[in-house]
Enzyme design. Structure first.
Site, short mmCIF file in Angstrom:
data_model
loop_
_atom_site.label_atom_id
_atom_site.label_comp_id
_atom_site.label_asym_id
_atom_site.label_seq_id
_atom_site.Cartn_x
_atom_site.Cartn_y
_atom_site.Cartn_z
N ARG A 161 5.71 18.87 -20.77
CA ARG A 161 6.26 17.51 -20.85
C ARG A 161 5.19 16.55 -21.36
O ARG A 161 5.45 15.67 -22.16
CB ARG A 161 6.82 17.05 -19.50
CG ARG A 161 7.41 15.67 -19.59
CD ARG A 161 8.18 15.12 -18.39
NE ARG A 161 8.32 15.94 -17.21
CZ ARG A 161 7.40 15.97 -16.21
NH1 ARG A 161 6.32 15.23 -16.29
NH2 ARG A 161 7.61 16.74 -15.17
N TYR A 215 20.47 -1.96 -34.95
CA TYR A 215 21.30 -0.78 -34.69
C TYR A 215 22.16 -1.02 -33.44
O TYR A 215 21.65 -1.49 -32.42
CB TYR A 215 20.37 0.42 -34.52
CG TYR A 215 21.06 1.71 -34.23
CD1 TYR A 215 21.77 2.37 -35.23
CD2 TYR A 215 21.00 2.30 -32.97
CE1 TYR A 215 22.41 3.57 -34.96
CE2 TYR A 215 21.63 3.50 -32.70
CZ TYR A 215 22.34 4.13 -33.69
OH TYR A 215 22.96 5.31 -33.43
N ASP A 235 11.41 -1.47 -36.18
CA ASP A 235 12.20 -0.26 -36.44
C ASP A 235 12.17 -0.02 -37.95
O ASP A 235 12.77 -0.77 -38.72
CB ASP A 235 13.64 -0.46 -35.94
CG ASP A 235 14.51 0.78 -36.11
OD1 ASP A 235 14.21 1.60 -37.00
OD2 ASP A 235 15.51 0.91 -35.38
N LYS A 291 16.91 10.52 -39.02
CA LYS A 291 17.33 10.00 -40.32
C LYS A 291 16.40 10.50 -41.43
O LYS A 291 16.28 11.69 -41.61
CB LYS A 291 17.43 8.48 -40.25
CG LYS A 291 18.10 7.95 -38.96
CD LYS A 291 19.57 8.33 -38.85
CE LYS A 291 20.17 8.04 -37.47
NZ LYS A 291 20.02 6.68 -36.99
C1 LIG Z 1 20.00 6.03 -35.71
C2 LIG Z 1 19.18 4.85 -35.49
C3 LIG Z 1 18.59 4.60 -34.23
C4 LIG Z 1 18.83 5.49 -33.03
O1 LIG Z 1 18.31 6.76 -33.22
P1 LIG Z 1 18.94 8.12 -32.57
O2 LIG Z 1 18.02 9.18 -33.09
O3 LIG Z 1 20.34 8.25 -33.09
O4 LIG Z 1 18.89 7.97 -31.10
C5 LIG Z 1 17.79 3.48 -34.11
N1 LIG Z 1 17.58 2.65 -35.14
C6 LIG Z 1 18.13 2.86 -36.36
C7 LIG Z 1 17.85 1.91 -37.47
C8 LIG Z 1 18.95 3.97 -36.57
O5 LIG Z 1 19.51 4.15 -37.77
#
Ligand SMILES: *Cc1c(COP(=O)(O)O)cnc(C)c1O
Length: 419
Positions: free
Chosen positions: A70, A122, A194, A219
């Site tokens: 962990r 998001y 982000d 992504k």
């Molecule tokens: C998909 C996404 C998230 C969340 O990520 P997960 O891997 O789906 O938990 C956060 N910010 C953005 C811009 C995203 O596209």
């Protein structure tokens, strides 16, 4: 770094730090090699998937720096060092999902702390803050971060961080990272960015003043739609120690195979982003010709109201496009007929996807707030993959064939300006 002490410092777990020598290489070389060294047993060039929960210790108090998985796993560490090198950060922390990452980042703070957050982030980020963390005594102000003055106006003495997503999802709004960093730092708050949409290929928030950069690795970083994960990068050793402590204490860590898949993905990030960008520009151009430029939200189009800012802080625009079709029937027609663009949530993979934010990614945002934000029932989001541009255009041409007529000019304008 002049930031306030957020809380008493935690005992050091032994931080995973970027290999300094990796930072001197060019981006593509870093993408392929950073954080990875031939494995000592056989010299395997690929980082092994360390499928283990624990590590044998030589004697009491003597180990190789690994005790329980962990806290640390060598496959995960390779990914953390790799992405830290790509973002120009010193430390990386991989998580089980993008949301697991945001949740752990918020554990840097405590009840009574205030966060200024972009209103157009998001949907899942908004949901986590509004439905869960609010119940723990943290407070959030959601503001339109396109205007840095609104960020400044929302700051209170309790503000500990500003969180922005740029370009934003799904309306492709751009925040001036440098301006917002200055505002946050004047009030000794952290700037958290982000960077999922742009990826470090096209946007480097640390160079513009960010303190923490994070991604949904699900992504573009992974890029092949075969895992879910998140990663946070930081510069400051003190923040890094706290995050390492949180990561181990709260435990939202990725499994080693998911870390390995993300690491395989980042090796081709620079190549994929080039093609996402070329396809994004081509598709946005075609859509602008069909629908009129004001219905197409793509930061690479000169008609985008913040195109100049995007050009200043990004070196490319990627493959994310949103279009406003006016009424719910029109997206239904297009989504049903598209073939190469698959109807699915998510983005950033090699395959092109098409989605309807109001009923999919942003269904968790209440309808009245969606309307205020400009996420109308006519909004469609496209993630351009790395297929051939001609095939993407032919697919859209087919999908748009026979589309019901748009409402009156007035109705359409109302939908577009709702935000
Ligand atoms: C998909 C996404 C998230 C969340 O990520 P997960 O891997 O789906 O938990 C956060 N910010 C953005 C811009 C995203 O596209």
């Amino acid at each position: 770094c002049g930031l306030p002490s957020l809380f008493p410092s935690y005992p050091s777990m032994g931080l995973t730090r970027v290999f300094d020598e990796d930072l001197s290489a060019g981006f593509g070389t870093r993408a392929v090699h950073a954080g990875q060294r031939p494995e000592p047993l056989a010299g395997a060039i690929m980082t092994p998937v360390f499928l283990t929960s624990t590590y044998v210790q030589e004697e009491l108090g003597k180990n190789k720096g690994y005790e329980y998985a962990r806290g640390k796993n060598p496959t995960r560490e390779a990914l953390e060092r790799n992405v830290a090198a790509l973002e120009g950060g010193r430390h990386g922390f991989a998580f089980s999902s993008g949301m697991g990452c945001v949740d752990s980042l918020m554990k840097l703070f405590r009840a009574g702390d205030h966060i200024v957050c972009g209103v157009n982030v998001y949907g899942g980020t908004f949901r986590l803050f509004d439905k869960i963390l609010k119940n723990f005594g943290m407070t959030f102000s959601f503001v339109d971060t396109r205007d840095p003055q609104r960020v400044e106006d929302a700051m209170t003495p309790a503000t500990k961080a500003v969180l922005v997503e740029t370009p934003s999802n799904p309306l492709m709004r751009v925040t001036d990272i440098r301006a917002v960093a200055e505002i946050a730092h004047r009030k000794t708050a952290l700037l958290i960015v982000d960077n999922t949409f742009a990826s470090p290929v096209f946007q480097r928030p640390f160079e513009l003043g960010a303190d923490i950069v994070y991604h949904s690795t699900t992504k573009y970083l992974n890029g092949h739609s075969d895992m879910v994960g998140g990663i946070a990068l930081v510069q400051d050793d003190g923040i890094a120690e706290r995050l390492q402590f949180i990561l181990n204490a709260a435990g939202a860590v990725p499994g080693p195979f998911d870390a390995w898949l993300a690491l395989r993905g980042t090796k081709t990030l620079h190549l994929r982003m080039r093609q996402h960008d070329a396809n994004g520009r081509g598709v946005a151009q075609w859509l602008a010709e069909q629908l009129g430029p004001e219905q197409v939200m793509y930061v690479g189009l000169p008609s985008h109201p913040q195109h100049e800012l995007a050009r200043r802080q990004m070196s490319g625009f990627g493959g994310m496009i949103s279009i406003e079709l006016g009424s719910r029937e029109r997206p239904a027609h297009v989504l049903k007929r598209a073939r190469v663009f698959s109807l699915a949530e998510s983005l950033g993979g090699v395959e092109s996807l098409i989605s309807h934010p109001a009923s999919m990614t942003h269904a968790s945002v209440p309808a009245d707030q969606r309307a205020r934000l400009g996420i109308s029932d006519g909004l469609v989001r496209l993630s351009c993959g790395v297929e051939e541009l001609d095939d993407l255009l032919a697919d859209l041409e087919h999908a748009f064939e026979g589309i019901p007529a748009a409402k009156s000019a007035d109705g359409r304008r109302a939908a577009v300006t709702a935000g």
